[in-house]
Write a protein that holds these residues in place. Structure first.
Motif, PDB file in Angstrom:
ATOM      1  N   GLY A 199     -50.211  19.338  33.522  1.00  0.00           N
ATOM      2  CA  GLY A 199     -50.245  18.048  32.847  1.00  0.00           C
ATOM      3  C   GLY A 199     -51.622  17.517  32.541  1.00  0.00           C
ATOM      4  N   TYR A 236     -45.446  13.881  33.824  1.00  0.00           N
ATOM      5  CA  TYR A 236     -45.464  15.228  33.261  1.00  0.00           C
ATOM      6  C   TYR A 236     -44.275  16.047  33.752  1.00  0.00           C
ATOM      7  CZ  TYR A 236     -46.923  19.924  32.010  1.00  0.00           C
ATOM      8  OH  TYR A 236     -46.961  21.182  31.476  1.00  0.00           O
ATOM      9  N   SER A 237     -43.697  16.794  32.832  1.00  0.00           N
ATOM     10  CA  SER A 237     -42.596  17.693  33.171  1.00  0.00           C
ATOM     11  C   SER A 237     -42.447  18.739  32.079  1.00  0.00           C
ATOM     12  CB  SER A 237     -41.283  16.912  33.312  1.00  0.00           C
ATOM     13  OG  SER A 237     -40.201  17.805  33.536  1.00  0.00           O
ATOM     14  N   GLU A 238     -42.008  19.921  32.489  1.00  0.00           N
ATOM     15  CA  GLU A 238     -41.691  20.981  31.526  1.00  0.00           C
ATOM     16  C   GLU A 238     -40.194  21.190  31.411  1.00  0.00           C
ATOM     17  OE1 GLU A 238     -43.964  24.443  32.551  1.00  0.00           O
ATOM     18  OE2 GLU A 238     -45.881  23.336  32.554  1.00  0.00           O
ATOM     19  N   ASP A 239     -39.423  20.329  32.039  1.00  0.00           N
ATOM     20  CA  ASP A 239     -37.959  20.373  31.976  1.00  0.00           C
ATOM     21  C   ASP A 239     -37.510  19.930  30.581  1.00  0.00           C
ATOM     22  OD1 ASP A 239     -35.216  19.949  32.135  1.00  0.00           O
ATOM     23  OD2 ASP A 239     -35.303  19.037  34.122  1.00  0.00           O
ATOM     24  N   SER A 242     -36.373  16.375  30.192  1.00  0.00           N
ATOM     25  CA  SER A 242     -37.258  15.306  30.651  1.00  0.00           C
ATOM     26  C   SER A 242     -37.763  14.448  29.493  1.00  0.00           C
ATOM     27  CB  SER A 242     -38.452  15.892  31.398  1.00  0.00           C
ATOM     28  OG  SER A 242     -39.302  16.605  30.503  1.00  0.00           O
ATOM     29  N   TYR A 245     -40.890  16.136  27.874  1.00  0.00           N
ATOM     30  CA  TYR A 245     -40.545  17.206  26.937  1.00  0.00           C
ATOM     31  C   TYR A 245     -40.095  16.600  25.609  1.00  0.00           C
ATOM     32  CZ  TYR A 245     -38.537  21.666  25.336  1.00  0.00           C
ATOM     33  OH  TYR A 245     -38.255  22.812  24.631  1.00  0.00           O
ATOM     34  N   TYR A 333     -49.475  21.661  25.097  1.00  0.00           N
ATOM     35  CA  TYR A 333     -48.078  21.742  25.523  1.00  0.00           C
ATOM     36  C   TYR A 333     -47.242  22.524  24.502  1.00  0.00           C
ATOM     37  CZ  TYR A 333     -43.797  20.036  27.846  1.00  0.00           C
ATOM     38  OH  TYR A 333     -42.601  19.924  28.530  1.00  0.00           O
TER      39      TYR A 333
END
Length: 439
Positions: A199, A236-239, A242, A245, A333
């Motif tokens: 992140g 922050y998340s890569e899901d 989310s 995202y 990202y």
């Protein structure tokens, strides 16, 4: 279109529009009908010179330029302040020391005080500019001084010149202590190390971190940067499910369906070579409005001062936010998480963290001041790029700020929530600046 010609084209068109036409018309006779009404052409000429110099002087990016427009506006106002009936020193309100002329107000010709002050301050702020630019500064000062000789006595002219230089010297000395002195020489801090981890912002290969400590600079309004700070960005998340995202995906999906109008909007507001930088563009809008509404010298100087302070403090505020949270840019990202390895934004990714959106912060601060100066619901047009991108028109100043902010999402360099947050942040700064007593 050859974008490399835009600076020259802008300088020609803007100076002709804002200066030459006035010199030919209202300023053929610089003797006002009443002592309280003086033409503002000398103020516009010097602000256009300032814009020109930020285009052509190494190191004067948007961040550094915001500061210089702040001090330029303050210098203009303080140089003519004793001539404004019932006025209050601006310097005394923003942490500086007020100045007092040694003679009565009637013994000075205030347009020449501004002319001398701006010539002096401009030389000191742009000491590293080209020899041709330095010659242009000298020429502008000389031309106006000669022009004023038919309007007043030699004694008043000399008094004004002396006082204007005293004002500029005092303000420049004060400026050295704010944390941004000669920043154009050290835009990149080789000692700064960006935090590493999920992140966090990752500088692009051609973009080393610039001015990471700018958020610690002294502001004109005490604690304006601290008190305007927003909360943290979206977690922050890569899901794929989310909020983060979804926020990034909005940038990517927008980039895949851009219209020609969207692309023009992104490039119109872009801080890229050939364009005006962010504060120069905002100041050029103000200049157009002052000319259109035929504001006099005192009103113009006051407007440039209030607006310049807002630009400068907004820049400090957003840089404080950026290097507090160090949020990664869409570029990183989208390429690494969304796996779009060849994706590129419409405009280059700036060399500093994403949150908050600086253009939104600065534009919202500008809009807040413009609204105070010209009123809510004021309709206007921006002719800054009339010969390239065309004239753009707005129903309100808030509409201008919102478009400038959204242009960063269209350009692929900012997330929607960072823009919304930036607009709120900038409006807070502008509101604080609007509390200053400036006549």
């Amino acid at each position: 279109m050859n974008r490399s010609t835009l600076p020259q084209r802008f300088v020609r068109s803007s100076i002709c529009l804002l200066v030459c036409l006035q010199l030919v018309s209202s300023c053929q006779d610089h003797r006002p009908l009443t002592p309280s009404v003086l033409p503002a052409d000398v103020a516009h000429a010097w602000m256009q010179m300032h814009i020109r110099l930020t285009l052509s002087t190494t190191g004067y990016n948007s961040i550094v330029s915001n500061r210089s427009f702040g001090y330029a506006g303050i210098t203009m106002y303080e140089a003519v302040l004793p001539g404004i009936e019932g006025s209050t020193s601006l310097l005394a309100q923003i942490g500086g020391n007020s100045l007092t002329p040694s003679k009565s107000s009637e013994q000075y010709y205030w347009p020449e005080s501004l002319n001398a002050a701006m010539a002096s301050l401009t030389r000191q702020f742009f000491e590293s500019t080209s020899a041709a630019n330095l010659k242009s500064i000298d020429s502008l000062e000389t031309a106006y001084k000669a022009h004023f000789q038919v309007a007043t006595s030699p004694e008043k002219l000399l008094n004004a010149e002396t006082y204007g230089r005293q004002v500029a010297d005092a303000i420049f000395e004060w400026s050295k202590t704010d944390g941004g002195h000669q920043a154009y020489k050290n835009v990149i801090d080789p000692t700064y190390t960006s935090p590493v981890g999920p992140g966090f912002w990752v500088p692009t290969p051609t973009a080393s971190p610039i001015l990471p400590h700018w958020g610690n600079n002294r502001t004109f309004i005490a604690n304006s940067a601290v008190s305007s700070q927003p909360g943290p960005p979206t977690a922050y998340s890569e899901d794929p499910g989310s909020a983060f995202y979804a926020m990034v995906n909005e940038v990517y999906m927008t980039s895949q369906s851009l219209t020609k109008t969207d692309t023009i909007t992104a490039r119109f507001w872009a801080d890229t070579p050939g364009n005006l930088n962010v504060p120069a563009h905002a100041t050029n809008i103000l200049s157009q409005l002052l000319v259109t509404t035929n504001q006099d010298l005192f009103k113009a100087a006051a407007a440039y001062a209030r607006h310049g302070i807002a630009l400068s403090d907004a820049a400090v505020s957003t840089l404080k936010t950026k290097y507090t949270y160090n949020l990664l840019r869409p570029f990183t990202y989208i390429r690494n998480v969304l796996k779009k390895s060849t994706w590129n934004p419409v405009i280059p990714t700036p060399p500093h963290p994403e949150y908050s959106a600086a253009h939104a912060v600065v534009s919202a601060a500008s809009a807040a001041v413009l609204e105070k100066l010209f009123g809510d619901g004021y309709k206007f047009s921006d002719n800054s790029y009339a010969s390239s991108y065309g004239v753009r028109s707005y129903n309100t100043f808030q509409e201008y700020a919102q478009e400038a902010g959204r242009s960063r999402l269209l350009g692929g360099i900012h997330y929607g929530p960072s823009i919304s947050t930036g607009l709120t942040q900038g409006a807070k700064v502008g509101t604080m600046v609007n509390q200053l007593t400036i006549k």
